[in-house]
Design an enzyme around this catalytic site. Sequence first.
Site, PDB file in Angstrom:
ATOM      1  N   ASP A 249     -15.629  97.514  20.410  1.00 51.82           N
ATOM      2  CA  ASP A 249     -16.587  98.155  21.325  1.00 51.82           C
ATOM      3  C   ASP A 249     -17.983  97.975  20.755  1.00 51.82           C
ATOM      4  OD1 ASP A 249     -18.086 100.236  22.853  1.00 51.82           O
ATOM      5  OD2 ASP A 249     -16.091 100.848  23.515  1.00 51.82           O
TER       6      ASP A 249
ATOM      7  N   THR B 261     -22.236 101.822  26.061  1.00 51.95           N
ATOM      8  CA  THR B 261     -22.105 103.063  26.840  1.00 51.95           C
ATOM      9  C   THR B 261     -21.059 103.984  26.204  1.00 51.95           C
ATOM     10  OG1 THR B 261     -20.465 102.048  28.309  1.00 51.95           O
ATOM     11  CG2 THR B 261     -22.749 102.032  29.065  1.00 51.95           C
TER      12      THR B 261
ATOM     13  N   TYR C 258     -20.727  93.053  40.626  1.00 53.55           N
ATOM     14  CA  TYR C 258     -19.664  93.690  39.844  1.00 53.55           C
ATOM     15  C   TYR C 258     -18.285  93.375  40.430  1.00 53.55           C
ATOM     16  CZ  TYR C 258     -16.805  97.595  38.107  1.00 53.55           C
ATOM     17  OH  TYR C 258     -15.803  98.354  37.557  1.00 53.55           O
TER      18      TYR C 258
ATOM     19  N   ARG D  32     -13.387 109.141  49.718  1.00 55.82           N
ATOM     20  CA  ARG D  32     -12.997 108.336  48.554  1.00 55.82           C
ATOM     21  C   ARG D  32     -11.587 108.725  48.107  1.00 55.82           C
ATOM     22  NH1 ARG D  32     -16.801 106.189  50.145  1.00 55.82           N
ATOM     23  NH2 ARG D  32     -18.658 105.420  49.075  1.00 55.82           N
TER      24      ARG D  32
ATOM     25  N   ARG E 140     -26.917 106.388  50.962  1.00 54.61           N
ATOM     26  CA  ARG E 140     -27.267 105.242  50.125  1.00 54.61           C
ATOM     27  C   ARG E 140     -27.092 103.960  50.931  1.00 54.61           C
ATOM     28  NH1 ARG E 140     -23.745 106.662  44.702  1.00 54.61           N
ATOM     29  NH2 ARG E 140     -25.310 107.921  43.667  1.00 54.61           N
TER      30      ARG E 140
ATOM     31  N   GLY F   2     -25.876 100.315  51.836  1.00 56.63           N
ATOM     32  CA  GLY F   2     -24.676  99.554  51.475  1.00 56.63           C
ATOM     33  C   GLY F   2     -23.477 100.439  51.198  1.00 56.63           C
TER      34      GLY F   2
HETATM   35  P1  NAD Z   1     -17.344 103.070  30.150  1.00 59.71           P
HETATM   36  O1  NAD Z   1     -18.736 102.547  30.287  1.00 59.71           O
HETATM   37  O2  NAD Z   1     -17.159 104.485  29.737  1.00 59.71           O
HETATM   38  O3  NAD Z   1     -16.500 102.138  29.163  1.00 59.71           O
HETATM   39  C1  NAD Z   1     -16.791 100.791  28.909  1.00 59.71           C
HETATM   40  C2  NAD Z   1     -16.720 100.563  27.409  1.00 59.71           C
HETATM   41  O4  NAD Z   1     -16.951  99.175  27.139  1.00 59.71           O
HETATM   42  C3  NAD Z   1     -17.781 101.350  26.642  1.00 59.71           C
HETATM   43  O5  NAD Z   1     -17.215 101.965  25.514  1.00 59.71           O
HETATM   44  C4  NAD Z   1     -18.798 100.282  26.251  1.00 59.71           C
HETATM   45  O6  NAD Z   1     -19.505 100.619  25.064  1.00 59.71           O
HETATM   46  C5  NAD Z   1     -17.899  99.063  26.097  1.00 59.71           C
HETATM   47  N1  NAD Z   1     -18.606  97.797  26.285  1.00 59.71           N
HETATM   48  C6  NAD Z   1     -19.461  97.463  27.286  1.00 59.71           C
HETATM   49  N2  NAD Z   1     -19.925  96.207  27.106  1.00 59.71           N
HETATM   50  C7  NAD Z   1     -19.359  95.745  25.973  1.00 59.71           C
HETATM   51  C8  NAD Z   1     -19.439  94.521  25.248  1.00 59.71           C
HETATM   52  N3  NAD Z   1     -20.228  93.515  25.651  1.00 59.71           N
HETATM   53  N4  NAD Z   1     -18.719  94.388  24.114  1.00 59.71           N
HETATM   54  C9  NAD Z   1     -17.924  95.383  23.680  1.00 59.71           C
HETATM   55  N5  NAD Z   1     -17.805  96.570  24.307  1.00 59.71           N
HETATM   56  C10 NAD Z   1     -18.505  96.738  25.442  1.00 59.71           C
HETATM   57  O7  NAD Z   1     -16.643 102.806  31.562  1.00 59.71           O
HETATM   58  P2  NAD Z   1     -15.182 103.193  32.073  1.00 59.71           P
HETATM   59  O8  NAD Z   1     -15.375 103.963  33.327  1.00 59.71           O
HETATM   60  O9  NAD Z   1     -14.344 103.750  30.986  1.00 59.71           O
HETATM   61  O10 NAD Z   1     -14.642 101.741  32.515  1.00 59.71           O
HETATM   62  C11 NAD Z   1     -13.596 101.072  31.824  1.00 59.71           C
HETATM   63  C12 NAD Z   1     -13.157  99.881  32.650  1.00 59.71           C
HETATM   64  O11 NAD Z   1     -12.671 100.313  33.916  1.00 59.71           O
HETATM   65  C13 NAD Z   1     -14.285  98.878  32.961  1.00 59.71           C
HETATM   66  O12 NAD Z   1     -13.763  97.578  32.907  1.00 59.71           O
HETATM   67  C14 NAD Z   1     -14.676  99.242  34.383  1.00 59.71           C
HETATM   68  O13 NAD Z   1     -15.267  98.149  35.042  1.00 59.71           O
HETATM   69  C15 NAD Z   1     -13.332  99.615  34.961  1.00 59.71           C
HETATM   70  N6  NAD Z   1     -13.416 100.489  36.141  1.00 59.71           N
HETATM   71  C16 NAD Z   1     -13.845 101.789  36.040  1.00 59.71           C
HETATM   72  C17 NAD Z   1     -13.883 102.589  37.194  1.00 59.71           C
HETATM   73  C18 NAD Z   1     -14.310 104.037  37.152  1.00 59.71           C
HETATM   74  O14 NAD Z   1     -14.260 104.692  38.209  1.00 59.71           O
HETATM   75  N7  NAD Z   1     -14.689 104.582  35.988  1.00 59.71           N
HETATM   76  C19 NAD Z   1     -13.528 102.050  38.440  1.00 59.71           C
HETATM   77  C20 NAD Z   1     -13.129 100.713  38.493  1.00 59.71           C
HETATM   78  C21 NAD Z   1     -13.052  99.956  37.346  1.00 59.71           C
HETATM   79  C1  UD1 Z   2     -19.449 102.935  43.566  1.00 58.06           C
HETATM   80  C2  UD1 Z   2     -20.513 102.829  42.495  1.00 58.06           C
HETATM   81  C3  UD1 Z   2     -21.845 102.543  43.138  1.00 58.06           C
HETATM   82  C4  UD1 Z   2     -21.758 101.281  44.061  1.00 58.06           C
HETATM   83  C5  UD1 Z   2     -20.579 101.400  45.053  1.00 58.06           C
HETATM   84  C6  UD1 Z   2     -20.331 100.043  45.769  1.00 58.06           C
HETATM   85  C7  UD1 Z   2     -19.774 104.228  40.625  1.00 58.06           C
HETATM   86  C8  UD1 Z   2     -19.968 105.513  39.872  1.00 58.06           C
HETATM   87  N1  UD1 Z   2     -20.552 104.059  41.722  1.00 58.06           N
HETATM   88  O1  UD1 Z   2     -19.875 103.949  44.409  1.00 58.06           O
HETATM   89  O2  UD1 Z   2     -22.816 102.345  42.111  1.00 58.06           O
HETATM   90  O3  UD1 Z   2     -22.939 101.128  44.784  1.00 58.06           O
HETATM   91  O4  UD1 Z   2     -19.369 101.734  44.336  1.00 58.06           O
HETATM   92  O5  UD1 Z   2     -19.066  99.891  46.191  1.00 58.06           O
HETATM   93  O6  UD1 Z   2     -18.971 103.430  40.258  1.00 58.06           O
HETATM   94  N2  UD1 Z   2     -22.630 110.885  46.184  1.00 58.06           N
HETATM   95  C9  UD1 Z   2     -23.350 111.962  46.642  1.00 58.06           C
HETATM   96  N3  UD1 Z   2     -24.136 112.630  45.750  1.00 58.06           N
HETATM   97  C10 UD1 Z   2     -24.255 112.269  44.427  1.00 58.06           C
HETATM   98  C11 UD1 Z   2     -23.506 111.134  43.976  1.00 58.06           C
HETATM   99  C12 UD1 Z   2     -22.713 110.467  44.894  1.00 58.06           C
HETATM  100  O7  UD1 Z   2     -23.296 112.328  47.828  1.00 58.06           O
HETATM  101  O8  UD1 Z   2     -24.980 112.915  43.664  1.00 58.06           O
HETATM  102  C13 UD1 Z   2     -21.742 110.196  47.140  1.00 58.06           C
HETATM  103  C14 UD1 Z   2     -22.026 108.731  47.267  1.00 58.06           C
HETATM  104  O9  UD1 Z   2     -23.044 108.491  48.205  1.00 58.06           O
HETATM  105  C15 UD1 Z   2     -20.655 108.205  47.709  1.00 58.06           C
HETATM  106  C16 UD1 Z   2     -19.658 109.141  47.009  1.00 58.06           C
HETATM  107  O10 UD1 Z   2     -20.417 110.292  46.652  1.00 58.06           O
HETATM  108  O11 UD1 Z   2     -20.499 108.346  49.073  1.00 58.06           O
HETATM  109  C17 UD1 Z   2     -19.030 108.534  45.773  1.00 58.06           C
HETATM  110  O12 UD1 Z   2     -20.082 108.059  44.946  1.00 58.06           O
HETATM  111  P1  UD1 Z   2     -19.844 107.339  43.523  1.00 58.06           P
HETATM  112  O13 UD1 Z   2     -19.104 108.258  42.644  1.00 58.06           O
HETATM  113  O14 UD1 Z   2     -21.169 106.837  43.052  1.00 58.06           O
HETATM  114  O15 UD1 Z   2     -18.872 106.121  43.846  1.00 58.06           O
HETATM  115  P2  UD1 Z   2     -18.936 105.011  44.991  1.00 58.06           P
HETATM  116  O16 UD1 Z   2     -19.610 105.391  46.211  1.00 58.06           O
HETATM  117  O17 UD1 Z   2     -17.524 104.582  45.175  1.00 58.06           O
END
Ligand code: NAD
Ligand code: UD1
Length: 320
Positions: free
Chosen positions: A32, A36, A139, A207, A266, A268
């Site tokens: 890592d 983040t 992404y 969602r 928002r 998109g």
């Molecule tokens: P997070 O940011 O908490 O975790 C990502 C980790 O990767 C962090 O610890 C960061 O320091 C590390 N990292 C980033 N860039 C790096 C690099 N270049 N080299 C080494 N380490 C690096 O995010 P998360 O929510 O825990 O996401 C984990 C995975 O799940 C990611 O691949 C993300 O795209 C995927 N994902 C998350 C969600 C969600 O809702 N949280 C949804 C869809 C996919």
């Molecule tokens: C996720 C991404 C977002 C991206 C989108 C595109 C994350 C955390 N967000 O959005 O960056 O543009 O996919 O597919 O991964 N909301 C509120 N108030 C708030 C925060 C969010 O009303 O303070 C709403 C948002 O407008 C959305 C819903 O809550 O409708 C969920 O938001 P979020 O958690 O950001 O996820 P995604 O919309 O799925």
Amino acid sequence: MARVLVTGGCGFIGSHLCQALVSRGDRVRVLDDLSTGLEENLMPGAELIVADVGDPDALARAMEGMEVCFHLAAVASVERGVRDPRGTHRVNLSATVGVFDEARERGVTVVYASSAAVYGDLDVLPIVEDAPTRPLSAYGADKLGCEQHARVAGVAHGVRTAGFRFFNVFGPRQDPRSPYSGVISIFCERLSHGQPVTIFGDGGQTRDFVAVGDVVAALLAGERVASRGAPVFNVCTGRSTSVLELAGTIAEVCGVRADIRFEVARSGEIRRSLGSRARGRDVLGLAEPRALRAGLEDVIAWMRAGRPGLRVREEVGVSR
Ligand code: NAD
Ligand code: UD1
């Protein structure tokens, strides 16, 4: 006792996965760059290499002697990809190609994080894995690229993989501090402090919110089904929740009256997102997912405890 590498193991989802792996007795190494992720989220008992997953030497060192790699390291913010598509592409896709290549050299199985962002905005719900993939963000396009490279790594080089399309994941250790943080972490943080929340749009957007424990269960099951065929699975609940309902439930859990402000939607914005969990249930044997309310109680309890990591800051087993 398996030897397991977790890239991104100091992040939100990675830290929960490492907790499960160490608890079952695996030897866990984390790669890592702490961009983040937090060092205090490193599971005690795990070894940490602080380096960029896109650095081939660091990756080779990290994969040495491992049997399985859970590849979660990524720039997980969709918003960052909008601002810097080249920078995020290097981590989100190029580094993943590197992971598959290193795995080929060493016979390592790769279980990796994809995203529901590969689907874009689809009309037919719930979304099954065979639905069309039309990402609307850099992404999502990079995550789809990871899946395509997984398939090639399997067909051309015999690498065993399994990919997981996470829907909206939530739970303790998800950072609530950025305006682009997940809606649950923002609402829990604000409502638990008696502050108002902002809903973008009318709150009718829906969602599929999945608790992090269910994501870990899916990833662990993925180890068993990883194959040269590069299977992919949704990680979701199959339950739909509107943002307005969500605010109400979180306020109830916090014991406050929700003070909601409305702002324009928002741009998109996806109106409805809902996954089908049929494949995960039937192929992986995944259990009924955690109820939203119970998962929200976990988040509030963690916030009330002062948002602890998994350990106090110390320099044990860290190499840079
Ligand atoms: P997070 O940011 O908490 O975790 C990502 C980790 O990767 C962090 O610890 C960061 O320091 C590390 N990292 C980033 N860039 C790096 C690099 N270049 N080299 C080494 N380490 C690096 O995010 P998360 O929510 O825990 O996401 C984990 C995975 O799940 C990611 O691949 C993300 O795209 C995927 N994902 C998350 C969600 C969600 O809702 N949280 C949804 C869809 C996919
Ligand atoms: C996720 C991404 C977002 C991206 C989108 C595109 C994350 C955390 N967000 O959005 O960056 O543009 O996919 O597919 O991964 N909301 C509120 N108030 C708030 C925060 C969010 O009303 O303070 C709403 C948002 O407008 C959305 C819903 O809550 O409708 C969920 O938001 P979020 O958690 O950001 O996820 P995604 O919309 O799925």
